[in-house]
Design a protein around this motif. Sequence first.
Motif, mmCIF file in Angstrom:
data_model
loop_
_atom_site.group_PDB
_atom_site.id
_atom_site.type_symbol
_atom_site.label_atom_id
_atom_site.label_comp_id
_atom_site.label_asym_id
_atom_site.label_seq_id
_atom_site.Cartn_x
_atom_site.Cartn_y
_atom_site.Cartn_z
ATOM 1 N N PHE A 10 0.907 -1.217 0.008
ATOM 2 C CA PHE A 10 -0.066 0.054 -0.151
ATOM 3 C C PHE A 10 1.090 1.234 -0.200
ATOM 4 C CE2 PHE A 10 -2.286 3.297 2.072
ATOM 5 C CZ PHE A 10 -3.618 3.183 2.116
ATOM 6 N N ILE A 44 -1.906 -1.301 -3.764
ATOM 7 C CA ILE A 44 -2.906 -0.116 -3.382
ATOM 8 C C ILE A 44 -2.049 1.115 -3.726
ATOM 9 C CG2 ILE A 44 -4.362 0.752 -1.772
ATOM 10 C CD1 ILE A 44 -3.396 -2.773 -1.425
ATOM 11 N N GLU A 46 -2.573 5.079 -2.387
ATOM 12 C CA GLU A 46 -3.493 6.217 -1.576
ATOM 13 C C GLU A 46 -3.083 7.384 -2.342
ATOM 14 O OE1 GLU A 46 -4.929 6.520 2.860
ATOM 15 O OE2 GLU A 46 -2.636 6.842 2.764
ATOM 16 N N CYS A 73 -6.949 4.501 -3.473
ATOM 17 C CA CYS A 73 -7.597 4.712 -2.274
ATOM 18 C C CYS A 73 -7.324 6.232 -1.985
ATOM 19 C CB CYS A 73 -6.608 4.138 -1.102
ATOM 20 S SG CYS A 73 -7.238 4.080 0.320
ATOM 21 N N SER A 202 -2.788 -4.747 8.536
ATOM 22 C CA SER A 202 -2.069 -3.904 7.770
ATOM 23 C C SER A 202 -1.031 -3.234 8.942
ATOM 24 C CB SER A 202 -2.661 -2.929 7.014
ATOM 25 O OG SER A 202 -1.923 -2.037 6.352
ATOM 26 N N GLN A 226 -0.253 -6.597 5.061
ATOM 27 C CA GLN A 226 -0.315 -5.302 3.920
ATOM 28 C C GLN A 226 0.758 -4.252 4.775
ATOM 29 O OE1 GLN A 226 -3.618 -3.045 2.356
ATOM 30 N NE2 GLN A 226 -3.253 -1.707 3.827
ATOM 31 N N GLU A 228 1.932 -0.266 4.657
ATOM 32 C CA GLU A 228 2.081 0.956 4.345
ATOM 33 C C GLU A 228 3.258 1.678 3.991
ATOM 34 O OE1 GLU A 228 -1.561 2.909 5.576
ATOM 35 O OE2 GLU A 228 -2.809 1.151 5.362
#
Length: 516
Positions: A10, A44, A46, A73, A202, A226, A228
């Motif tokens: 992410f 993903i 963001e 996202c 995550s 996940q 980030e």
Amino acid sequence: MAGKDKLFIFDTTLRDGEQSPGASMTREEKVRIAKALEKMRVDIIEAGFPAASPGDFESVRAVARAVQDSTVCGLARAKDVDIDRAGEALKEANSARIHTFLATSPIHMQYKLKMSPDEVLTQAVAAVKRARQWTDNVEFSPEDAGRSELDFLCRVIETVIDAGARTINIPDTVGYNIPQQFGELMKNLIERVPNSDKAVFSVHCHNDLGVAVANSLAAVLNGARQVECTINGLGERAGNAALEEIVMAVRTRQDVFPCDTTLDTTHIVPCSRLVSSITGFPVQPNKAIVGVNAFAHESGIHQDGVLKHRDTYEIMRAQDVGWSENRIVLGKHSGRNAFRTRLKDLGIEFTAEEELNEAFARFKELADKKHEIFDEDLQALVSEATMAMDSEQLKLVSMRVCSETGETPVANVTLSVDGAERSGRAEGSGPVDAAFKAIETIVPSGTQLLLYSVNNITSGTDAQGEVTVRLERGGRIVNGQGADTDIVIASAKAYLNALNRLVMPDRRAHPQRGDV
């Protein structure tokens, strides 16, 4: 990946990364980075915080339109207005996710939210249900989870999963945790929350104590699937966990990690350079994976060992992350098609012929000054051309600087100000100082210079110098960047770029940051 879990990546470079002071990006710059992340097969992206400003809303919508293969996202506070704004911005996404958050630590609930735990729980559930009206792909973050009470955190997570959240992100919002502790927290949450099997867990770590990557990897070893992260570890304060370090740690140590990503790691270095070029945040030479010294060997013992058998001193292949031995790609005789093709290989495509023409014209100007054009040069000139298309209310027309031993340097500058030429002259302690002061005689800005730095884009005495200037005015901080084979001209370009950013109406002002 046979028999291995998938680790989702992410990327929040466009949202959390942009919260670095001076790192704001235009809509077009965000789309360029998003397309590069998509090419790298990031799961993903963001894209921003749609409720923060009209400019951020439009940026998220533009990324949602441009990206087809990655999930796009948008971040939203646990408020109906934020969630609906995110939903609207993501309506055209091929795959959309809404990421909503609410603080759960005692200190945040008491002093920031001024809410009781029961009120926080009620609002968190309402936010997830509201987001589910827009998409089935909802992520919830208990902000400051690393300082939250475990029993309450478990209660919140169980309830929001029941409400429909399918990703639960555990943020170390202030970078307070250490790896063993944070790994244990992740393990306890997954074991204690009865419905934890219905969500992907995550992790989102900040680097205030320098352990964001270590904390993230500890969480992965204890069940997080996940992570980030951001390109180059970009982010507010000390930054976030660096995507390139997470991905290559997991990929390199498959003997330790029960999971792997599906990223095309050969795009890591080009993406790193793109982000650095757009934001004006240079990558330190000894930065893991993407620093210019990451695969360099000076020690004779190391050189001898690598020549005999690479694995003696290299645990990764430089080519696997996008480093290339043959980096000279174009010259003064190269044509438009070769230029376009090479940029496409670097993940840069133009939406309008006018953009290509502007970049190609700058390429030809550079090729007349510099015999060998490297990928780094191309990244810099495309960024410069894009900024010129977007924002040049102030434009350098000409500059003459005189500097000699025993004399005070003096600069004569002519600018185009909204199409009208104006000239100024000033003395300074050096040629760059004189140039900046001459610009100020034409357009008094009332700014404070916070940072001036120079980096060579490539090697050699004919290399372009890349100058970063950071200016502050009225609490707003912007970075400006300029590149040229003449350092003084590059400095003037950077200063003007920063001034242009200050007057752009669609820049993000961060009225409410998403401190997840």
